[in-house]
Scaffold this motif. Structure first.
Motif, PDB file in Angstrom:
ATOM      1  N   VAL A  32      -4.925 -40.952 -22.667  1.00 12.96           N
ATOM      2  CA  VAL A  32      -5.222 -39.647 -22.092  1.00 12.96           C
ATOM      3  C   VAL A  32      -4.318 -39.436 -20.884  1.00 12.96           C
ATOM      4  O   VAL A  32      -4.402 -40.174 -19.897  1.00 12.96           O
ATOM      5  N   TYR A  33      -3.430 -38.443 -20.980  1.00 13.66           N
ATOM      6  CA  TYR A  33      -2.656 -38.003 -19.824  1.00 13.66           C
ATOM      7  C   TYR A  33      -3.534 -36.981 -19.117  1.00 13.66           C
ATOM      8  O   TYR A  33      -3.616 -35.819 -19.541  1.00 13.66           O
ATOM      9  N   VAL A  34      -4.209 -37.411 -18.078  1.00 13.45           N
ATOM     10  CA  VAL A  34      -5.368 -36.695 -17.546  1.00 13.45           C
ATOM     11  C   VAL A  34      -5.060 -35.239 -17.238  1.00 13.45           C
ATOM     12  O   VAL A  34      -5.829 -34.338 -17.595  1.00 13.45           O
ATOM     13  N   ARG A  35      -3.950 -34.933 -16.595  1.00  9.93           N
ATOM     14  CA  ARG A  35      -3.683 -33.562 -16.175  1.00  9.93           C
ATOM     15  C   ARG A  35      -3.428 -32.624 -17.360  1.00  9.93           C
ATOM     16  O   ARG A  35      -3.431 -31.395 -17.186  1.00  9.93           O
ATOM     17  N   ASP A  47      -8.695 -32.776 -15.749  1.00 12.34           N
ATOM     18  CA  ASP A  47      -9.414 -33.564 -14.747  1.00 12.34           C
ATOM     19  C   ASP A  47     -10.390 -34.511 -15.429  1.00 12.34           C
ATOM     20  O   ASP A  47     -10.549 -34.506 -16.661  1.00 12.34           O
ATOM     21  N   LEU A  48     -11.056 -35.342 -14.626  1.00  9.77           N
ATOM     22  CA  LEU A  48     -11.938 -36.371 -15.174  1.00  9.77           C
ATOM     23  C   LEU A  48     -13.172 -35.769 -15.831  1.00  9.77           C
ATOM     24  O   LEU A  48     -13.643 -36.278 -16.855  1.00  9.77           O
ATOM     25  N   VAL A  51     -12.143 -34.746 -19.253  1.00 13.04           N
ATOM     26  CA  VAL A  51     -12.077 -35.906 -20.157  1.00 13.04           C
ATOM     27  C   VAL A  51     -13.482 -36.280 -20.606  1.00 13.04           C
ATOM     28  O   VAL A  51     -13.730 -36.518 -21.805  1.00 13.04           O
ATOM     29  N   LEU A  68      -6.569 -44.123 -19.373  1.00 16.09           N
ATOM     30  CA  LEU A  68      -6.394 -42.979 -18.490  1.00 16.09           C
ATOM     31  C   LEU A  68      -5.175 -43.183 -17.608  1.00 16.09           C
ATOM     32  O   LEU A  68      -5.049 -44.206 -16.926  1.00 16.09           O
ATOM     33  N   THR A  69      -4.274 -42.208 -17.583  1.00 16.32           N
ATOM     34  CA  THR A  69      -3.140 -42.264 -16.661  1.00 16.32           C
ATOM     35  C   THR A  69      -3.646 -42.058 -15.233  1.00 16.32           C
ATOM     36  O   THR A  69      -4.788 -41.653 -15.016  1.00 16.32           O
ATOM     37  N   PHE A  71      -5.164 -41.232 -11.793  1.00 11.60           N
ATOM     38  CA  PHE A  71      -5.914 -40.107 -11.232  1.00 11.60           C
ATOM     39  C   PHE A  71      -6.196 -40.360  -9.749  1.00 11.60           C
ATOM     40  O   PHE A  71      -7.037 -39.710  -9.145  1.00 11.60           O
ATOM     41  N   PHE A  93      -8.227 -34.132  -9.647  1.00 16.49           N
ATOM     42  CA  PHE A  93      -8.854 -34.691 -10.837  1.00 16.49           C
ATOM     43  C   PHE A  93     -10.350 -34.922 -10.684  1.00 16.49           C
ATOM     44  O   PHE A  93     -11.004 -35.307 -11.649  1.00 16.49           O
TER      45      PHE A  93
END
Length: 553
Positions: A32-35, A47-48, A51, A68-69, A71, A93
């Motif tokens: 998961v590339y969070v942004r 953001d978290l 996710v 997770l990348t 954060f 995030f």
């Protein structure tokens, strides 16, 4: 400043799902590339909480864990890989409470959580670097060359382009193998070792199941920081020995981290993002007393051709077998051109490559959006780009691997508006639903613009369509879990026509036609799954060009 949780974490943290010992040997892990995954608050940035709300999707996809990348608190000079506080969540995030909630919810859903750790460098806004005296103790500083120290200490180049050194107001120089905002730490200092052990304990206590270690081949530099004497150093990474990467000293660091991970219950793991010149060198990172997995970038960089693919697979399996480790396969991530585009041949070839990867022994990593067949976005306007390599005029290599030059781009990339190889194109936010941007990503648009023709690629559009790439991934992951012959274990090559690979697992045969035309093969059994329909004439299977098929034998 480190954030505080509103309630004790360990007392209420759901335990990690139990898949038995050494779950990681055949795990499928989703990056998961969070942004760019899901935006919960309408600011256009994932953001978290976003996710967490989408965890049911990942569960239905059939993966075992989520990576997770970063954060963490960061000025975002390099997408969060410039960390200012490793124990705080950046407000972009969410909060530390959001991280705690995400880990707990993932565990309740049967998913493990792996987080990034960035030990080669910090942000230049990190408190250590902002204190001039601490900075010179804990980062790599050197006097310059020349009569007045006006020249860099050596000829090293930044992975992002330009020199790897920046001069300070005091007249000395600091090393940054990436952006100037990412100064390299000095791992000869024991306080650096102690700090990262403490950071790991912080997140392990919060319940994470492991760490993906950014630039795991970095940290240690050759004594004396010798010149390299060769141009375009970024093109040499992962192919030749270099004095700033893959030094033997990194292995002592990884052994100490393995002891730390083993001190926690639940098979917590370390994953090396390591570029090494050979498969044998890469295998050193996964010796029994070091890390558990290492990304196989030799496989990622292999051309779509049967002979070199077989060589890479053989070399990879032999190297990891020599140390008793599984091989870890990957085709795409946030640092490379998406394989739908990179391999040439479009979606057909990408689907075939995925089934090949998922049939191989060991563990596999998926990058968000590849299950939708997303292509690289090659026409982003300059004004929206954020990759630091774009502004420095270099070619990115992610955390340290070769980039893609226009002159040497594979089929499907050459001449793509002069932006080949930069990383923004693989980071465009996911399309979830609807007929126009932002396709359900969030209520407030998306931080990078999404193409206007992605309506047919959304999760909503592909769900339930048996011909879709999403349903191909779901079926492949279900079969991989159900069939005892897939996952970790042995394989053996079988005879096949030129341009075709065939290998057997227990009860399963995988055939891969790398040619752009149909290939004939004696009918080996019953089709379990194929990336393209396979016609049969009598006792002959007609393998479509650029296809992969799993057979029950």
């Amino acid at each position: 400043m480190t954030q505080e949780l509103t309630s004790p974490t360990r007392a209420r943290q759901a335990p990690a799902p139990d898949r038995g010992p050494q779950w990681w040997r055949d795990a499928v892990i989703y990056q998961v590339y969070v942004r760019s995954f899901a935006d919960s608050d309408g600011d256009g940035i994932g953001d978290l909480r976003g996710v967490r709300r989408r965890l049911p999707y990942l569960k239905s996809l059939g993966v075992d864990a989520v990576w997770l990348t970063p954060f963490y608190a960061s000025p975002q000079a390099d997408g969060g890989y410039d960390v200012a506080d490793y124990r705080a969540v950046d407000p972009l995030f969410g909060s530390l409470q959001d991280a705690d909630d995400l880990i707990r919810t993932a565990h309740e859903a049967g998913l493990r959580v792996i987080v990034d750790i960035v030990p080669n460098h910090t942000s230049d806004r990190h408190p250590w670097f902002m204190d001039p005296d601490l900075a010179r103790e804990r980062y790599v500083f050197r006097p310059g060359k020349g009569a007045r120290g006006e020249l860099p200490p050596n000829d090293w180049e930044s992975v992002f382009g330009g020199p790897a050194w920046t001069r300070t107001d005091r007249g000395d120089w600091y090393l940054h193998l990436f952006a100037p905002e990412q100064p390299d730490l000095d791992w000869d200092n024991p306080e650096v070792h102690a700090e990262f052990a403490a950071i790991m304990r912080f997140w392990l206590d919060l319940g994470v199941d492991g760490f993906r270690i950014d630039v795991a081949h970095g940290m240690v530099k050759a004594p004396g920081l010798p010149d390299i004497g060769r141009g375009r150093q970024a093109t040499l990474i992962g192919t030749q020995a270099l004095p700033f990467f893959d030094q033997d000293g990194v292995h002592a660091i990884h052994r100490s981290w393995r002891r730390l991970l083993d001190s926690y219950p639940g098979d917590r793991i370390g994953v090396a993002e390591a570029w090494a010149p050979t498969a044998a060198r890469l295998a050193l990172y996964v010796r029994p007393d070091e890390l558990h997995q290492a990304f196989n970038f030799q496989f990622l960089n292999a051309p779509w051709d049967a002979a070199p693919l077989r060589d890479v697979i053989d070399d990879s399996l032999a190297a990891t077998a020599s140390v008793g480790a599984p091989t870890t396969w990957v085709l795409s991530n946030h640092d490379v051109v998406r394989h739908t585009t990179r391999l040439g041949g479009g979606l057909d070839r990408a689907r075939a490559a995925t089934l090949l990867m998922l049939a191989l022994p060991g563990s596999a990593y998926l990058y968000q959006g590849e299950e939708l067949g997303l292509p690289e976005v090659t026409d982003l306007p300059d004004e929206v780009r954020q990759d630091p390599a774009f502004f420095r005029g270099g070619r990115p290599t992610g955390a340290a691997g070769p980039g893609t030059d226009t002159e040497t781009a594979p089929d499907g990339l050459a001449g793509a508006s002069g932006q080949d190889g930069f990383r923004d194109g693989c980071r465009v936010p996911l399309p979830w639903s609807g007929e126009r941007p932002p396709y359900g990503f969030g209520a407030g648009g998306s931080w990078l613009p999404q193409p206007a023709d992605w309506d047919a690629l959304t999760v909503e559009a592909q769900t339930g369509d048996p011909a879709s790439t999403l349903e191909l991934y779901r079926t492949a992951l279900r079969l991989r879990r159900e069939l005892p012959g897939l996952g970790d274990g042995r394989m053996s090559w079988r005879p096949a026509p030129e341009g075709v690979l065939a290998f057997a697992r227990s009860g399963v045969l995988c055939t891969v036609n790398t040619l752009g035309r149909t290939a004939e093969l004696p009918l080996p059994g019953r089709v379990l799954l194929s990336s393209a329909p396979v016609p049969v004439t009598g006792s002959t299977a007609l393998l479509p060009g650029d296809s992969c098929t799993w057979w029950a034998i």
